[in-house]
Enzyme design. Structure first.
Site, PDB file in Angstrom:
ATOM      1  N   ASP A   1      38.753  25.497  27.118  1.00  0.00           N
ATOM      2  CA  ASP A   1      39.891  25.370  26.269  1.00  0.00           C
ATOM      3  C   ASP A   1      40.184  26.975  25.828  1.00  0.00           C
ATOM      4  O   ASP A   1      41.055  26.999  24.706  1.00  0.00           O
ATOM      5  CB  ASP A   1      40.873  24.666  26.402  1.00  0.00           C
ATOM      6  CG  ASP A   1      41.222  23.725  28.028  1.00  0.00           C
ATOM      7  OD1 ASP A   1      40.291  24.112  29.423  1.00  0.00           O
ATOM      8  OD2 ASP A   1      41.883  23.087  28.588  1.00  0.00           O
TER       9      ASP A   1
ATOM     10  N   HIS B   1      39.838  25.515  32.396  1.00  0.00           N
ATOM     11  CA  HIS B   1      41.133  26.516  31.721  1.00  0.00           C
ATOM     12  C   HIS B   1      40.683  28.125  32.344  1.00  0.00           C
ATOM     13  O   HIS B   1      41.710  29.443  32.293  1.00  0.00           O
ATOM     14  CB  HIS B   1      42.430  26.500  30.387  1.00  0.00           C
ATOM     15  CG  HIS B   1      43.606  25.581  30.981  1.00  0.00           C
ATOM     16  ND1 HIS B   1      44.297  26.485  31.719  1.00  0.00           N
ATOM     17  CD2 HIS B   1      43.347  24.392  30.958  1.00  0.00           C
ATOM     18  CE1 HIS B   1      45.250  25.687  31.646  1.00  0.00           C
ATOM     19  NE2 HIS B   1      44.443  24.031  30.949  1.00  0.00           N
TER      20      HIS B   1
END
Length: 371
Positions: free
Chosen positions: A98, A131
């Site tokens: 992320d 992500h």
């Protein structure tokens, strides 16, 4: 020193390593990439992809090591951590994913980490977070940021690099790290040895890999595994499921990221699982600290906690008071004053965070050979 003549995507006689060095220096000093053209950025992305490609889905890394949770485009926070504990290759780092979305400088954060990986491949280890999957960073800010700064074509090249990121890492013989959590799809170390890095949106949502990037712990101590209804993907796991997982693999601790923690870190299940979240003042809304975790040669665990920077004004004074109250419980002495400390303004006494010693593993772990 920058050479005047330029040929293609590199300066005359400049290697990719030298280009990465210049980018690191520029990003650390100025926080922007305006001194570099698109061809130079693509050169770094292609080199990062080729550097990551040979790595297995599960890494074997040794301690001492510093573990970093979610960064989410907060370049200033990342540099503050480096200033506090040291820069690669002096300090060995494991990042749990992320790097992009939410924050304003996802492009700069990811590029800086790729440059470090190119220059110091044995000192900087990068895992994949949820992500770093196409469906996420298309919707939560990274695509728009890149389209604004460089163009949408570069976003697709980034996906090629993200697809080569490993999914988990074993630290020594007793700690397993990932972005999300554990999985009921894992029966032995053979499951990790057979694990493949997903390279399509579909394979990102299947099997062991989806849980490594998405799973969350739950406080229901009677629970093993259940559907993760909050995220509508992957699973939640309880203490019973964790105990079985640790015993099966001969581990002492699971280290993961993926969830905001007010203190920057959060132990669960009698210190058998810890969440590390490294993005302070997340999204400009949460009053959370950020933290990074240190694992010593003897498996001693400690933290450096980064307090969010916020100047008190009549409009936000209540939020600042709330933040200060959140920090009071963290002011516990640590055996090492240079570890586990909070980073804050010089006029406030520096509190420290607790140090934790791991208990021995339940069973002797199975050795995994490096691929």
């Amino acid at each position: 020193m920058i050479m005047e003549s330029q040929k293609g995507d590199l300066y005359e006689g400049e290697s990719v390593d030298q280009l990465a060095k210049r980018m690191i220096e520029h990003l650390l000093k100025w926080g922007v990439t305006d001194a570099f053209n698109d061809k130079q950025i693509y050169t770094i992305l292609e080199k990062a992809e080729s550097t990551l490609n040979p790595l297995p889905a599960m890494l074997q890394v040794e301690h001492p090591i510093t573990i970093v949770g979610d960064i989410h485009g907060q370049l200033d926070a990342l540099i503050r951590y480096f200033d506090a504990v040291g820069y690669p290759p002096k300090v060995k780092f494991l990042f749990l994913g992320d790097y992009v979305d939410r924050g304003a400088k996802s492009f700069e954060v990811s590029l800086l980490l790729f440059c470090y990986k190119i220059r110091y491949p044995h000192s900087v280890h990068l895992l994949r977070g949820n992500h770093e999957c196409m469906k996420m960073n298309r919707l939560y800010g990274f695509y728009e940021e890149l389209a604004r700064k460089r163009g949408g074509r570069m976003w697709r090249q980034y996906q090629n690099v993200f697809n080569e990121l490993p999914l988990c890492a074993r630290v020594g013989q007793r700690i397993l790290c990932m972005h999300g959590g554990i999985s009921q799809n894992c029966n032995s170390w053979e499951s990790f040895k057979a694990l493949k890095k997903p390279n399509t949106p579909l394979t990102c949502d299947e099997g062991l890999q989806v849980d490594l990037m998405w799973a969350d712990p739950t406080q229901d101590k009677c629970n093993t595994f259940a559907m993760n209804k909050q995220r509508a993907i992957s699973v939640v796991f309880g203490e019973k499921g964790l105990d079985v997982f640790l015993k099966k693999l001969g581990l002492s601790l699971i280290v993961r990221a993926h969830e905001v923690s007010q203190e920057g870190f959060n132990f669960l299940f009698n210190k058998k699982c810890v969440t590390v979240f490294s993005a302070p003042y997340y999204c400009g809304n949460d009053t959370n600290c950020g933290a990074i975790m240190h694992v010593s040669e003897s498996y001693e665990i400690s933290f450096t906690v980064l307090r969010p920077r916020m100047i008190a004004t009549p409009e936000n004074i209540e939020i600042v008071k709330l933040m200060e109250n959140n920090y009071k419980g963290l002011r516990v002495a640590s055996p090492d004053p240079n570890r586990g400390r909070h980073l804050q303004s010089a006029d406030v006494p520096k509190p420290t965070a607790p140090s934790v010693q791991l208990v021995p593993p339940v069973t002797k772990p199975v050795e995994i050979k490096k691929q």
